[in-house]
Scaffold this motif. Sequence first.
Motif, PDB file in Angstrom:
ATOM      1  N   ASN A  65       0.677  -3.595  -6.047  1.00 55.74           N
ATOM      2  CA  ASN A  65      -0.153  -3.892  -4.881  1.00 55.74           C
ATOM      3  C   ASN A  65       0.100  -5.296  -4.348  1.00 55.74           C
ATOM      4  OD1 ASN A  65      -2.431  -2.173  -6.796  1.00 55.74           O
ATOM      5  ND2 ASN A  65      -1.927  -1.420  -4.757  1.00 55.74           N
ATOM      6  N   LYS A  88       5.166   2.148  -2.449  1.00 55.68           N
ATOM      7  CA  LYS A  88       4.317   1.203  -1.733  1.00 55.68           C
ATOM      8  C   LYS A  88       5.151   0.308  -0.821  1.00 55.68           C
ATOM      9  CE  LYS A  88       0.823   1.302  -5.342  1.00 55.68           C
ATOM     10  NZ  LYS A  88       0.255   2.557  -4.851  1.00 55.68           N
ATOM     11  N   ILE A 113      -7.691  -1.216  -3.364  1.00 50.61           N
ATOM     12  CA  ILE A 113      -7.477  -1.110  -1.924  1.00 50.61           C
ATOM     13  C   ILE A 113      -7.784   0.323  -1.486  1.00 50.61           C
ATOM     14  CG2 ILE A 113      -5.754  -1.311  -0.079  1.00 50.61           C
ATOM     15  CD1 ILE A 113      -4.271  -3.327  -1.923  1.00 50.61           C
ATOM     16  N   ILE A 128       0.850  -1.195   0.000  1.00 48.88           N
ATOM     17  CA  ILE A 128       0.000   0.000   0.000  1.00 48.88           C
ATOM     18  C   ILE A 128       0.884   1.243   0.000  1.00 48.88           C
ATOM     19  CG2 ILE A 128      -1.745   1.283   1.305  1.00 48.88           C
ATOM     20  CD1 ILE A 128      -2.629  -1.358   2.515  1.00 48.88           C
ATOM     21  N   ASP A 187      -4.985   2.651  -0.369  1.00 53.48           N
ATOM     22  CA  ASP A 187      -3.873   2.858  -1.300  1.00 53.48           C
ATOM     23  C   ASP A 187      -4.061   4.155  -2.080  1.00 53.48           C
ATOM     24  OD1 ASP A 187      -1.470   2.061  -2.659  1.00 53.48           O
ATOM     25  OD2 ASP A 187      -2.713   1.484  -4.371  1.00 53.48           O
TER      26      ASP A 187
END
Length: 211
Positions: free
Chosen positions: A85, A26, A40, A9, A43
């Motif tokens: 991700n 991330k 998400i 994330i 995110d």
Amino acid sequence: MGNLRAVCIGKAERIEGFSPLTGINKRPAPGPVAIGREGIAQDAILDRKHHGGFDQAIYVYFQADYDWWAGELGYAPEPGLFGENLVIEGPASADTAIGDRFRIGECLLEVTYHRTPCMTFAAKMGDKFWARRFHRANRPGAYCRVLQPGTVESGLAVELIPYEGERITVSDLMAFDVTKDIPLDFMRRAVTTPIREKTRFKYETRLADLF
């Protein structure tokens, strides 16, 4: 069968020497993460023109491709380095086709397109030639739509469900990023798959203009 190595994330941040805010940085989440229809929720996706949306809700990168990059970069990439991700052990970009599905617990993802490198990615990697280098490697990873939401976490098994129609791999698609001369047969085959709607519209328009 594969394995989910990491769920990553990002939050809105700035990269040194690059002014726009970006969510490309991330990092692995420590526990379960919910995946909805648009990805998400926690995110950060700031460039909505090129990222996110139902057809590009989740970006998956493959450990097999990261293992190859380790030899190129001189170090082992950590999950999230490329702004993905999910990191999945098992498949590789060259074998992953539009329409392939990944079942992770209750979550079901469907491959829709490949990742195209951009200036933000180059800034993240600290290499102004990175987009060209990434494209030349032709290991793009895969964008996915979410067919069934669910909660995932690292360590879960990943079931690969191959698409039974035309096999158009994400690497096949990436090879045409730098040319407008896409074979007609390739476009005809591609529009029979569940490819992202933006590319479907482009291919169908080109094909219609020819007749």
